[in-house]
Design an enzyme around this catalytic site. Sequence first.
Site, PDB file in Angstrom:
ATOM      1  CG  ASP A 352     -20.722  24.440 -27.753  1.00 33.23           C
ATOM      2  OD1 ASP A 352     -20.934  23.216 -27.581  1.00 33.23           O
ATOM      3  OD2 ASP A 352     -20.282  25.177 -26.853  1.00 33.23           O
ATOM      4  CD  GLU A 353     -16.878  27.466 -27.511  1.00 35.65           C
ATOM      5  OE1 GLU A 353     -16.491  28.631 -27.436  1.00 35.65           O
ATOM      6  OE2 GLU A 353     -17.034  26.724 -26.511  1.00 35.65           O
ATOM      7  CB  VAL A 354     -16.488  21.034 -33.284  1.00 34.86           C
ATOM      8  CG1 VAL A 354     -15.706  19.770 -33.601  1.00 34.86           C
ATOM      9  CG2 VAL A 354     -17.837  20.700 -32.659  1.00 34.86           C
TER      10      VAL A 354
END
Length: 557
Positions: A352-354
């Site tokens: 997530d949230e790279v």
Amino acid sequence: MRNSVVIAILLCSVVFDCVVAVGDDVTRQVSEDFPGENGRFTRPTVVRTSGSPWPLPQQMASNGSQLVVRSLTFEFSYSMYSCDILQNAFQRYHKLIFDGKADTKLRFSSARRKESGTSKELGGLLVKLDQPCEDLPGLESNESYSLDVNNSGAVLSTSSIWGALRGLETFSQLVYETEDGQKVINMTSITDWPRFQYRGILLDTSRHFITVPVILQNLDAMAYNKFNVFHWHIVDDQSFPYQSRAFPDMHTKGAFKPAYRHSYTQGEIALIIEYGRQRGIRVVAEFDTPGHSQSWGLSQEDLLTPCYSGGKPDGTFGPINPMLNSTYDFLKKFFAEIVSVFPDHYVHLGGDEVSFNCWKSNPDITVFMQQMGFGDDYSKLESYYIGKLLEIMQTLKAGYIVWQEVFDNKVQVEPDTLIHVWKGGYQDELGSVTKAGHQTILSSPWYLNYVKDPYNQDWQNYYKVDPQNFSGTQQQKDLVLGGEACMWAEYVDGTNVIERLWPLSGTVGERLWSAADVTDVKTAGPRLAEQRCRMVRRGIQAEPVTGPGYCLYEYSP
Ligand SMILES: *[C@@H]1O[C@H](CO)[C@@H](O)[C@H](O)[C@H]1NC(C)=O
Ligand SMILES: *[C@@H]1O[C@H](CO)[C@@H](O)[C@H](O)[C@H]1NC(C)=O
Ligand SMILES: *[C@@H]1O[C@H](CO)[C@@H](O)[C@H](O)[C@H]1NC(C)=O
Ligand SMILES: *[C@@H]1O[C@H](CO)[C@@H](O)[C@H](O)[C@H]1NC(C)=O
Ligand SMILES: *[C@@H]1O[C@H](CO)[C@@H](O)[C@H](O)[C@H]1NC(C)=O
Ligand SMILES: *[C@@H]1O[C@H](CO)[C@@H](O)[C@H](O)[C@H]1NC(C)=O
């Protein structure tokens, strides 16, 4: 299954008096006593039920005839198969029924208690387990059971040890205490199975360290609400409390200080896994990459991407460096260990949230992007990384779960990848994930770390969500395996995590276990109030959520 639910409801109203017939008589307006401001005190006070199980079984009929149960004579027994899990559960549930932490004084008063005389005694519960015990719970575990309590005794029938555990929990909840201090159980007939096979709680132990006893207590509370997955978000940017065998530096450099006090030893991890197994709870560990991995970089040189500004490295680091072979050598060794430490088939790989900013700033990455023909589409770089990680997991024969961004960024994933939906707009997301043929679990509506306004009875919002309420075919809806309540730990630790999770998570527990049409908050409230008091009696610091009220045993440290 759908048809049989309907039949049971009819039976319930025709042949028996229905248990859940709670209506206006149990909701009392207190507005006359407390006019209050802003309507605050005009909400009804919810009156607890007596001996109503939570989550509500799929089919349940009960007629109000009571049997007495006595600590000294009551016995659990089994026929056909047994194992350590069942024997340990017998001991646990005997204690839970008769010696909840709060009512140990009961036995002293029992001598003085006047016997009602009319009530027949229930001498025990016979567990008929007709298949050998399985060793480990898993996604395919069968948790169904049936339970009969009547004049001829009490029998719990099931084909799996996991069904036996769920049935024992239900049985223990049917027993309640009357006002004169007697333990009784109503004659009841139950046939029960979970609506969804994946019912989880996520606990983050990176933003704050959560001690082992608190984790164990949470596993108890999960069992009381029929959850079966502990999603252990064990490490993140802030700290790395996992004590690796292969890479001991990772916790000594990555955990909060002093590291030995803020990390989990292999022995403690084994204890947590075993504690869960005894309760039919899987432990699914999450090692989130390539983002959320700052704490990994404290020990693993060259693992994270150096970020650049003004043409040179600025000393900060971004996601894991996807262009280096050494990255994958490390991941192979690291995840080989993880798969050997955590016996569950699944590992949660995060994803997530790279943030692409750091990758964009790094000239070596730019060259690599060109070589690989990725243009300036950094999601292709992410895809490259995740693809290689999934290959590693396949070699290790592990199953994997990823956060929804992996799917959203069109990373090429195997068809058997389980997609974890957590962002807003989840109904559309569930639609597209399942349209692509992926199995999925839902968390978006169940972020319990968000502090809500108790005066608005927030439990009802968690309760009302239905994970299959999105547009799609039945085949798509069947790909929803369940969901997870999430407790991110930026603002919780051992001091408040239990009360923030309980009994609120129980509303998610009922949604994921009970029939789809069990949605009426008016009948759920009194049962939730009883479930909270039941947890309090068992020593769980579960907070009041249904408004003014009381328990037979109030919480005391
Ligand atoms: C059990 O029976 C008692 C007495 O008839 C009744 O008050 C109570 O509501 C019943 N509980 C359930 C869960 O049916
Ligand atoms: C309740 O049902 C049981 C059979 O399951 C029966 O023996 C008992 O008499 C019933 N009680 C009442 C009050 O109807
Ligand atoms: C009473 O329970 C037994 C199992 O102990 C079950 O076989 C029987 O059908 C039940 N009787 C009634 C009337 O529900
Ligand atoms: C689960 O076990 C029950 C018996 O307890 C059986 O009737 C049912 O078919 C099983 N379900 C699955 C999916 O195997
Ligand atoms: C990385 O590995 C690939 C194939 O395994 C190889 O072709 C390449 O030369 C390696 N790169 C470096 C810098 O060692
Ligand atoms: C399903 O979702 C729609 C749109 O958000 C909502 O209006 C409706 O009340 C929901 N229905 C159920 C049964 O949850």
